[in-house]
Design a protein around this motif. Structure first.
Motif, mmCIF file in Angstrom:
data_model
loop_
_atom_site.group_PDB
_atom_site.id
_atom_site.type_symbol
_atom_site.label_atom_id
_atom_site.label_comp_id
_atom_site.label_asym_id
_atom_site.label_seq_id
_atom_site.Cartn_x
_atom_site.Cartn_y
_atom_site.Cartn_z
ATOM 1 N N MET A 53 -15.580 2.466 6.095
ATOM 2 C CA MET A 53 -16.079 3.719 5.536
ATOM 3 C C MET A 53 -14.955 4.460 4.821
ATOM 4 N N PRO A 54 -15.236 5.081 3.666
ATOM 5 C CA PRO A 54 -14.255 5.990 3.060
ATOM 6 C C PRO A 54 -14.235 7.303 3.831
ATOM 7 N N VAL A 55 -13.159 8.020 3.703
ATOM 8 C CA VAL A 55 -13.011 9.304 4.390
ATOM 9 C C VAL A 55 -13.250 10.426 3.393
ATOM 10 N N TYR A 56 -14.180 11.309 3.722
ATOM 11 C CA TYR A 56 -14.460 12.481 2.897
ATOM 12 C C TYR A 56 -14.170 13.729 3.714
ATOM 13 N N GLY A 85 -7.401 8.659 1.031
ATOM 14 C CA GLY A 85 -6.545 8.838 -0.130
ATOM 15 C C GLY A 85 -5.188 9.449 0.133
ATOM 16 N N ASN A 86 -4.527 9.047 1.212
ATOM 17 C CA ASN A 86 -3.118 9.360 1.443
ATOM 18 C C ASN A 86 -2.833 10.769 1.963
ATOM 19 N N ARG A 87 -3.871 11.600 2.193
ATOM 20 C CA ARG A 87 -3.622 12.898 2.825
ATOM 21 C C ARG A 87 -3.681 12.730 4.341
ATOM 22 N N ASP A 88 -4.888 12.541 4.885
ATOM 23 C CA ASP A 88 -5.071 12.304 6.316
ATOM 24 C C ASP A 88 -6.501 11.847 6.527
ATOM 25 N N TYR A 89 -6.723 11.058 7.567
ATOM 26 C CA TYR A 89 -8.089 10.647 7.876
ATOM 27 C C TYR A 89 -8.698 11.501 8.979
ATOM 28 N N ASP A 90 -7.941 12.423 9.541
ATOM 29 C CA ASP A 90 -8.426 13.413 10.504
ATOM 30 C C ASP A 90 -9.278 12.759 11.593
ATOM 31 N N ASP A 91 -10.582 13.062 11.657
ATOM 32 C CA ASP A 91 -11.434 12.572 12.739
ATOM 33 C C ASP A 91 -12.332 11.414 12.324
ATOM 34 N N ALA A 110 -9.375 -0.588 15.513
ATOM 35 C CA ALA A 110 -9.717 0.458 14.549
ATOM 36 C C ALA A 110 -8.503 0.679 13.657
ATOM 37 N N GLY A 111 -8.726 0.715 12.358
ATOM 38 C CA GLY A 111 -7.604 0.858 11.433
ATOM 39 C C GLY A 111 -7.875 1.856 10.336
ATOM 40 N N ALA A 112 -6.854 2.620 9.962
ATOM 41 C CA ALA A 112 -6.925 3.566 8.851
ATOM 42 C C ALA A 112 -5.975 3.073 7.764
ATOM 43 N N PHE A 113 -6.524 2.834 6.573
ATOM 44 C CA PHE A 113 -5.760 2.262 5.480
ATOM 45 C C PHE A 113 -5.868 3.142 4.238
ATOM 46 N N ILE A 114 -4.881 3.058 3.371
ATOM 47 C CA ILE A 114 -4.775 3.965 2.224
ATOM 48 C C ILE A 114 -5.254 3.283 0.954
ATOM 49 N N ALA A 115 -5.961 4.062 0.129
ATOM 50 C CA ALA A 115 -6.392 3.601 -1.189
ATOM 51 C C ALA A 115 -6.338 4.774 -2.159
ATOM 52 N N LYS A 116 -6.467 4.479 -3.426
ATOM 53 C CA LYS A 116 -6.460 5.517 -4.454
ATOM 54 C C LYS A 116 -7.467 6.608 -4.123
ATOM 55 N N HIS A 117 -7.044 7.851 -4.234
ATOM 56 C CA HIS A 117 -7.922 8.978 -3.927
ATOM 57 C C HIS A 117 -9.056 9.035 -4.950
ATOM 58 N N TYR A 246 4.517 8.110 0.796
ATOM 59 C CA TYR A 246 4.012 6.772 1.107
ATOM 60 C C TYR A 246 3.580 6.744 2.563
ATOM 61 N N ARG A 247 2.321 7.047 2.800
ATOM 62 C CA ARG A 247 1.793 7.041 4.162
ATOM 63 C C ARG A 247 1.471 5.609 4.563
ATOM 64 N N LEU A 248 1.818 5.256 5.788
ATOM 65 C CA LEU A 248 1.610 3.893 6.281
ATOM 66 C C LEU A 248 0.246 3.751 6.951
ATOM 67 N N PRO A 249 -0.311 2.539 6.951
ATOM 68 C CA PRO A 249 -1.539 2.296 7.698
ATOM 69 C C PRO A 249 -1.318 2.559 9.188
ATOM 70 N N GLU A 250 -2.391 2.892 9.879
ATOM 71 C CA GLU A 250 -2.343 3.098 11.323
ATOM 72 C C GLU A 250 -3.439 2.270 11.974
ATOM 73 N N THR A 251 -3.098 1.585 13.075
ATOM 74 C CA THR A 251 -4.059 0.736 13.755
ATOM 75 C C THR A 251 -4.056 1.009 15.253
#
Length: 255
Positions: A53-56, A85-91, A110-117, A246-251
């Motif tokens: 899912m994208p984060v909004y 998009g490199n800010r934060d995925y929050d909740d 569960a993983g949070a990954f970065i892509a173009k905003h 440059y925010r790193l992925p989190e898993t």
């Protein structure tokens, strides 16, 4: 394997499919942008489910909740992926993990990954990059390795970053529109998941229903549709300053 994603800008699809490919070859893909689920989709206990899912504004897209509610698990493994998009995925990642667990799945990773905003495309413009794709593949391999480690007698637990109750859903102040190069082809109206573009006036956008997913921008053959205007440009520059270089992925994994 079933691979489910909502990907207006195609980056969530890329990340989710890449993670799934590192788990096992093949798999049935369910594209919620083109075909929202209207009936239950059962996933067997031995079958892996991968959901991206994208984060909004720190949450998963509200219009996807009804589709995700149709995913029915039988205690089998799942992987939850949030793309932001490199800010934060929050909740958002916690919300997706909670939803899948409530639907009868055992989330092994569960993983949070970065892509173009999607609204400010100068942010994380070249992501996911080579380092990201390596991290995504490693995440997929780890999920695959953990899928058989848990049972009803040893269910384990996964702790994901985020807070409950989840942050209040937000909405973008910006809406894309077309300019004089619009040819009226209707590609934007056809792809819009909320029906916010009238095929008879495709250069305009309904402000009360648009979720600023930018799918219309991606498919516009002339580059007519965009977020624009002086207020938008000022907001873009301010947003760029909020984002880490440059925010790193989190898993996170079930233990």
């Amino acid at each position: 394997m079933k691979i489910v994603y909502f990907s207006p800008n195609d980056t969530t699809r890329q990340v989710t499919v890449a993670a799934a490919a590192a788990m096992e070859p093949g798999g049935e893909q369910v594209d919620l942008l083109k075909a929202p689920l209207e009936e239950d989709l059962a996933v067997g206990a031995e079958e892996m489910l991968v959901v991206g899912m994208p984060v909004y504004a720190g949450r998963i897209p509200g219009l996807c909740l009804s589709s995700l509610a149709h995913l029915k698990g039988s205690g089998g493994p799942a992987a939850a992926i949030a793309v932001y998009g490199n800010r934060d995925y929050d909740d958002a990642l916690l919300e997706l993990t909670d939803l899948l667990e409530a639907q009868g799945f055992r989330v092994v990773g569960a993983g949070a990954f970065i892509a173009k905003h999607s609204i400010f495309p100068t942010v994380a413009a070249h992501r996911p990059d080579e380092k990201d794709m390596a991290a995504i593949a490693a995440f997929g391999r780890e999920c695959q390795a953990r899928r058989g480690l848990f049972s009803d007698s040893h269910p384990g637990e996964i702790l994901v970053k985020g807070s409950r109750p989840y942050k209040k859903p937000g909405a973008s102040s910006f809406r894309p529109s077309g300019d004089k190069t619009c040819t009226g082809c209707g590609a934007c109206a056809a792809i819009c998941p909320t029906g916010s573009i009238d095929p008879a006036e495709p250069a305009k956008t309904r402000e009360d229903t648009c979720i600023a997913c930018a799918a219309c921008i991606r498919v516009c053959p002339t580059g007519s549709r965009a977020f624009r205007g002086p207020v938008y440009q000022t907001a873009r520059k301010a947003f760029e300053l909020k984002c880490a270089p440059y925010r790193l992925p989190e898993t996170f994994y079930r233990a």
